[in-house]
Scaffold this motif. Sequence first.
Motif, short mmCIF file in Angstrom:
data_model
loop_
_atom_site.label_atom_id
_atom_site.label_comp_id
_atom_site.label_asym_id
_atom_site.label_seq_id
_atom_site.Cartn_x
_atom_site.Cartn_y
_atom_site.Cartn_z
N MET A 1 0.88 -1.23 0.08
CA MET A 1 0.18 0.01 -0.21
C MET A 1 0.75 1.31 0.00
SD MET A 1 -3.08 0.94 2.54
CE MET A 1 -3.42 2.74 3.01
N ASP A 2 0.39 2.40 -0.89
CA ASP A 2 1.22 3.45 -0.71
C ASP A 2 0.94 4.31 0.22
OD1 ASP A 2 2.95 5.38 -2.08
OD2 ASP A 2 1.73 5.70 -3.80
N GLU A 3 1.86 4.56 1.18
CA GLU A 3 1.77 5.31 2.32
C GLU A 3 1.16 6.90 1.99
OE1 GLU A 3 4.86 3.80 5.49
OE2 GLU A 3 5.82 4.76 3.70
N LEU A 4 0.49 7.31 2.96
CA LEU A 4 0.11 8.98 2.62
C LEU A 4 0.88 9.50 3.56
CD1 LEU A 4 -1.95 10.58 0.91
CD2 LEU A 4 -3.47 10.64 3.05
N VAL A 5 1.69 10.58 2.72
CA VAL A 5 2.90 11.37 3.42
C VAL A 5 2.38 12.68 3.58
CG1 VAL A 5 5.25 12.14 3.20
CG2 VAL A 5 4.45 9.95 2.55
N ALA A 6 2.61 13.36 4.84
CA ALA A 6 2.40 14.80 5.03
C ALA A 6 3.38 15.72 4.09
CB ALA A 6 2.66 14.98 6.47
N LEU A 7 2.71 16.78 3.40
CA LEU A 7 3.64 17.81 2.70
C LEU A 7 3.65 18.98 3.66
CD1 LEU A 7 1.97 17.34 -0.71
CD2 LEU A 7 3.85 16.17 0.08
N TYR A 8 4.85 19.49 3.26
CA TYR A 8 5.13 20.71 4.25
C TYR A 8 5.89 21.82 3.46
CZ TYR A 8 5.56 17.94 8.25
OH TYR A 8 5.09 16.99 9.47
N ALA A 9 5.42 23.11 3.70
CA ALA A 9 5.83 24.35 2.97
C ALA A 9 7.27 24.53 3.09
CB ALA A 9 5.36 25.38 3.90
N GLU A 10 7.71 24.46 1.93
CA GLU A 10 9.38 24.49 1.50
C GLU A 10 9.90 25.53 2.05
OE1 GLU A 10 12.13 23.11 -2.12
OE2 GLU A 10 10.13 23.74 -2.71
N GLY A 11 10.96 25.44 2.62
CA GLY A 11 11.82 26.28 3.25
C GLY A 11 11.18 26.82 4.67
N ASP A 12 9.91 26.35 4.83
CA ASP A 12 9.51 27.08 6.19
C ASP A 12 9.70 25.92 7.53
OD1 ASP A 12 7.81 27.81 8.28
OD2 ASP A 12 5.85 27.52 7.32
N LEU A 13 10.50 26.43 8.30
CA LEU A 13 11.09 25.66 9.36
C LEU A 13 10.16 25.43 10.56
CD1 LEU A 13 14.90 27.06 10.00
CD2 LEU A 13 14.04 24.81 8.82
N SER A 14 8.93 26.12 10.48
CA SER A 14 8.00 26.05 11.48
C SER A 14 7.31 24.65 11.65
CB SER A 14 6.94 27.10 11.37
OG SER A 14 6.03 26.67 10.27
N GLY A 15 7.27 23.99 10.31
CA GLY A 15 6.68 22.58 10.51
C GLY A 15 5.31 22.71 9.93
N ARG A 16 4.85 23.60 9.23
CA ARG A 16 3.57 23.80 8.88
C ARG A 16 3.23 22.74 7.85
NH1 ARG A 16 1.57 27.12 4.86
NH2 ARG A 16 3.31 28.38 4.54
N VAL A 17 2.13 21.89 7.97
CA VAL A 17 1.71 20.89 6.83
C VAL A 17 0.91 21.62 6.13
CG1 VAL A 17 0.33 18.71 6.59
CG2 VAL A 17 1.95 19.07 8.64
N THR A 18 1.05 21.48 4.78
CA THR A 18 0.30 22.14 3.72
C THR A 18 -0.65 21.26 2.99
OG1 THR A 18 2.03 21.56 2.23
CG2 THR A 18 1.87 23.88 3.25
N GLY A 19 -0.57 19.81 3.13
CA GLY A 19 -1.29 18.82 2.53
C GLY A 19 -0.89 17.54 2.44
N THR A 20 -1.34 16.54 1.91
CA THR A 20 -0.70 15.31 1.76
C THR A 20 -0.59 14.55 0.37
OG1 THR A 20 -2.97 14.07 1.74
CG2 THR A 20 -2.16 14.60 3.97
N ALA A 21 0.22 13.64 0.05
CA ALA A 21 0.42 13.03 -1.13
C ALA A 21 0.74 11.50 -0.84
CB ALA A 21 1.38 13.83 -2.00
N PRO A 22 0.49 10.47 -1.79
CA PRO A 22 1.04 9.31 -1.66
C PRO A 22 2.62 9.55 -1.91
CG PRO A 22 -0.61 9.59 -3.29
CD PRO A 22 -0.22 10.58 -2.86
N ARG A 23 3.14 8.43 -0.97
CA ARG A 23 4.64 8.25 -0.97
C ARG A 23 5.10 8.27 -2.31
NH1 ARG A 23 8.26 6.13 3.09
NH2 ARG A 23 10.38 5.64 2.03
N SER A 24 4.56 7.41 -3.35
CA SER A 24 5.22 7.37 -4.88
C SER A 24 5.25 8.75 -5.46
CB SER A 24 4.28 6.39 -5.30
OG SER A 24 2.92 6.87 -5.34
N ALA A 25 4.31 9.66 -5.08
CA ALA A 25 4.09 11.03 -5.71
C ALA A 25 5.30 11.64 -5.22
CB ALA A 25 2.63 11.47 -5.61
N VAL A 26 5.43 11.51 -3.92
CA VAL A 26 6.36 12.52 -3.18
C VAL A 26 7.63 12.04 -3.88
CG1 VAL A 26 7.75 12.81 -0.81
CG2 VAL A 26 5.09 12.76 -0.99
N ARG A 27 7.87 10.98 -4.15
CA ARG A 27 9.45 10.54 -4.67
C ARG A 27 9.43 10.95 -6.00
NH1 ARG A 27 12.02 10.70 -0.40
NH2 ARG A 27 11.95 8.85 0.79
#
Length: 173
Positions: A1-27
């Motif tokens: 099963m393709d894990e659902l990964v949290a997406l983060y705002a690039e460059g933002d060190l605060s750790g703000r989650v902006t969405g999700t995507a399957p691991r395969s799409a993240v890669r």
Amino acid sequence: MDELVALYAEGDLSGRVTGTAPRSAVRARNLPHAATAVLLRHVDGRVYVHRRTTTKDVYPGMHDAWAGGVVLAGEDPVEAAGRELTEELGVTGCELRPCLRFWYADDHTSYLAYVFEATYDPRTCGPVVHQPSEVAAGWWMHWDELTARLADPDWPFVPDGRAGLARYAAAQD
């Protein structure tokens, strides 16, 4: 099963989650996400180093000193760090100490690194047991030996791990 990964705002060190995507799409699309990195340090100061399996999706077959991986959707980075340490090295019962946070990006990955240190005491943390699909071999190295090996650009060590160890060492000074 393709894990659902949290997406983060690039460059933002605060750790703000902006969405999700399957691991395969993240890669496949090198989407900005978060990952944990846990440096396992023996009570005598040595560091656990391992060689990744040749089937890993990023940096296969290379050496690494970090146990870690992506932060899943809805997962707290501290929980992810503990999960990854247990999954990859079989270690439980080690207290995690947050060390630093930084962005790492190259042609293969882009992530907010949540860096931790865990002190390994064999009397309380149990044995190191590799996850066969991720870790091909592992051993303890003295810090000086590890940094000497890292000085050799031809030593096949994961590039994000090199960057993380440099930042970790600088933070210890």
